[in-house]
Design a protein around this motif. Sequence first.
Motif, PDB file in Angstrom:
ATOM      1  N   GLU A 106       0.973  -1.184  -0.227  1.00 44.29           N
ATOM      2  CA  GLU A 106       0.072   0.233  -0.036  1.00 44.29           C
ATOM      3  C   GLU A 106       0.753   1.097   0.117  1.00 44.29           C
ATOM      4  OE1 GLU A 106      -2.747  -0.118   3.152  1.00 44.29           O
ATOM      5  OE2 GLU A 106      -3.707  -2.130   2.651  1.00 44.29           O
ATOM      6  N   ARG A 107       0.416   2.182  -0.757  1.00 41.48           N
ATOM      7  CA  ARG A 107       1.172   3.426  -0.823  1.00 41.48           C
ATOM      8  C   ARG A 107       0.058   4.828  -0.867  1.00 41.48           C
ATOM      9  NH1 ARG A 107       4.662   0.532   0.052  1.00 41.48           N
ATOM     10  NH2 ARG A 107       6.728   0.289  -0.879  1.00 41.48           N
ATOM     11  N   GLU A 108       0.649   5.806  -0.469  1.00 38.34           N
ATOM     12  CA  GLU A 108      -0.402   7.223  -0.950  1.00 38.34           C
ATOM     13  C   GLU A 108       0.451   8.040  -1.869  1.00 38.34           C
ATOM     14  OE1 GLU A 108      -3.497   8.979  -0.109  1.00 38.34           O
ATOM     15  OE2 GLU A 108      -2.892   7.413   0.995  1.00 38.34           O
ATOM     16  N   ARG A 110       0.610  10.743  -5.311  1.00 36.43           N
ATOM     17  CA  ARG A 110      -0.151  12.150  -5.708  1.00 36.43           C
ATOM     18  C   ARG A 110      -1.281  12.220  -5.895  1.00 36.43           C
ATOM     19  NH1 ARG A 110       4.024  14.198 -10.020  1.00 36.43           N
ATOM     20  NH2 ARG A 110       3.620  12.039 -10.741  1.00 36.43           N
ATOM     21  N   GLY A 112      -3.553   9.920  -4.643  1.00 32.04           N
ATOM     22  CA  GLY A 112      -4.583   9.268  -3.731  1.00 32.04           C
ATOM     23  C   GLY A 112      -4.018   7.774  -3.487  1.00 32.04           C
ATOM     24  N   PHE A 113      -4.596   7.007  -2.867  1.00 30.86           N
ATOM     25  CA  PHE A 113      -4.112   5.558  -2.290  1.00 30.86           C
ATOM     26  C   PHE A 113      -3.884   4.533  -3.382  1.00 30.86           C
ATOM     27  CE2 PHE A 113      -5.505   1.254  -0.743  1.00 30.86           C
ATOM     28  CZ  PHE A 113      -4.516   1.301   0.243  1.00 30.86           C
ATOM     29  N   ALA A 141      -5.142   1.686  -8.255  1.00 28.85           N
ATOM     30  CA  ALA A 141      -5.827   2.870  -7.933  1.00 28.85           C
ATOM     31  C   ALA A 141      -7.397   3.020  -7.981  1.00 28.85           C
ATOM     32  CB  ALA A 141      -5.058   4.123  -8.686  1.00 28.85           C
TER      33      ALA A 141
END
Length: 269
Positions: A106-108, A110, A112-113, A141
Amino acid sequence: MSSARSETVSRVVDPVAVAALADLLGSDVDTSPGAPLPALWHWVALSRWPATDTLGPDGHPRRGTGVVPEIDLPRRMFGGGRLTTHAPVPVGAEVTVTTSAGEPREREGRSGFLVLLDLTVEVRSVDDSPLLTEVQHLVYAGPRPPLPSPPEPVVAGQATRLLDGSTLRTDPGLLARFSALTANPHRIHTDWPYATREEGYPGLVVHGPLLALVLGEALRRAGSSGAMLEHRGTAPLFCGEPAEISLDDRSATVHSSAGTHATLRLGDQ
């Protein structure tokens, strides 16, 4: 043979598909049985259509079917990858292909999630010798905001030649051909109403693998080669959008007035 996160199948390096890709790229490579398969061409030579009853609303197999785990995000993107060639893959040969999925991350971002997932593809000869190893980087995404006024669709007939010098040309017919060659049912590449109204893109999305193959072909024509290559998608390129290819000794880039869209770099093992 398959498990929840890995699958092994037998395939023939399809000479008909290889010749069709050479035609699409305008390539002069040898496509006869026994000839070595150029780098990344296994995307076409070993492709097979997914079962219809596995497909989700975007045309791709639903998350949780095949080796891809459950990921509750609607958009799927090809982020790039890395390919290592151990030995030539002969056109027409029988091979085994093992595809396995890593752990989702999981990443945040530019926008969104995001969930990042790596797929590892290993191709081996019938005597179990390694031929190539590939790691594909997939990105999942959330939905894009709808476009207030989608543009008119691009008409067919603009891509009389995919590569004209350093200029890259695409049209809907070319994207449909590439989707068919790679057995890719993802609707963002061929279904203009879906791409613009459901996923919020301003047009059909040019396949990330197509951009990587074009860059590899441009480097091959320039006389560059390597046992390893890395490719990365930076931003979507949309059908009909004018783009150019820039080369140096060991790398190539697709760019347009909107910025850089993809890069490919060669290396040695």
